[in-house]
Design an enzyme around this catalytic site. Sequence first.
Site, PDB file in Angstrom:
ATOM      1  CD  GLU A   1     -16.925  32.984  24.765  1.00 58.26           C
ATOM      2  OE1 GLU A   1     -17.450  31.859  24.615  1.00 58.26           O
ATOM      3  OE2 GLU A   1     -17.574  34.040  24.655  1.00 58.26           O
TER       4      GLU A   1
ATOM      5  CG  ASN B   1     -16.375  26.268  25.712  1.00 57.71           C
ATOM      6  OD1 ASN B   1     -17.474  26.698  25.400  1.00 57.71           O
ATOM      7  ND2 ASN B   1     -15.329  26.316  24.899  1.00 57.71           N
TER       8      ASN B   1
ATOM      9  NE  ARG C   1     -23.798  28.189  25.157  1.00 57.97           N
ATOM     10  CZ  ARG C   1     -23.720  29.164  26.043  1.00 57.97           C
ATOM     11  NH1 ARG C   1     -24.784  29.496  26.759  1.00 57.97           N
ATOM     12  NH2 ARG C   1     -22.617  29.825  26.212  1.00 57.97           N
TER      13      ARG C   1
END
Length: 141
Positions: A48, A52, A106
């Site tokens: 994650e 990002n 997203r």
Amino acid sequence: MENSNEMTIIFDSRPENEGLARVAAAAFCTQLNPTLEEVADLKTAVSEAVTNCIIHGYQGEVHKIRMKCVRKERTIYLDIEDDGIGIADVEKAMEPLYTTRADQDRSGMGFTFMEAFMDEVKVTSQVGKGTCVHMSKKIGN
């Protein structure tokens, strides 16, 4: 002898390197003989954070991501850092379902997943200079 260890890797912000970061963090963690669940949690959080950097920090451009892993006693500390656009409002960005990239489908759950799988997550960011996600997880009892 101090009971610690560390490594730092620097890699391109390419989607295929997200897997590299996951595997490197998992391999580093194995020195503590983690459970499969602990390894999966760590890998998910790393995934994650790196995603990002790629999607939000660099907006798909190829630049460098730094991942530092430190073990002190039974705790793994991770810093995943980019030199991208930064986050204007970190508190807002960490809210579940908040996303600046709805155009890319997203979900806005990245920070929420990191917080669920790690013991501590802290985000520092400066607009125009980049973001660092600091995470830690105690492995074992």
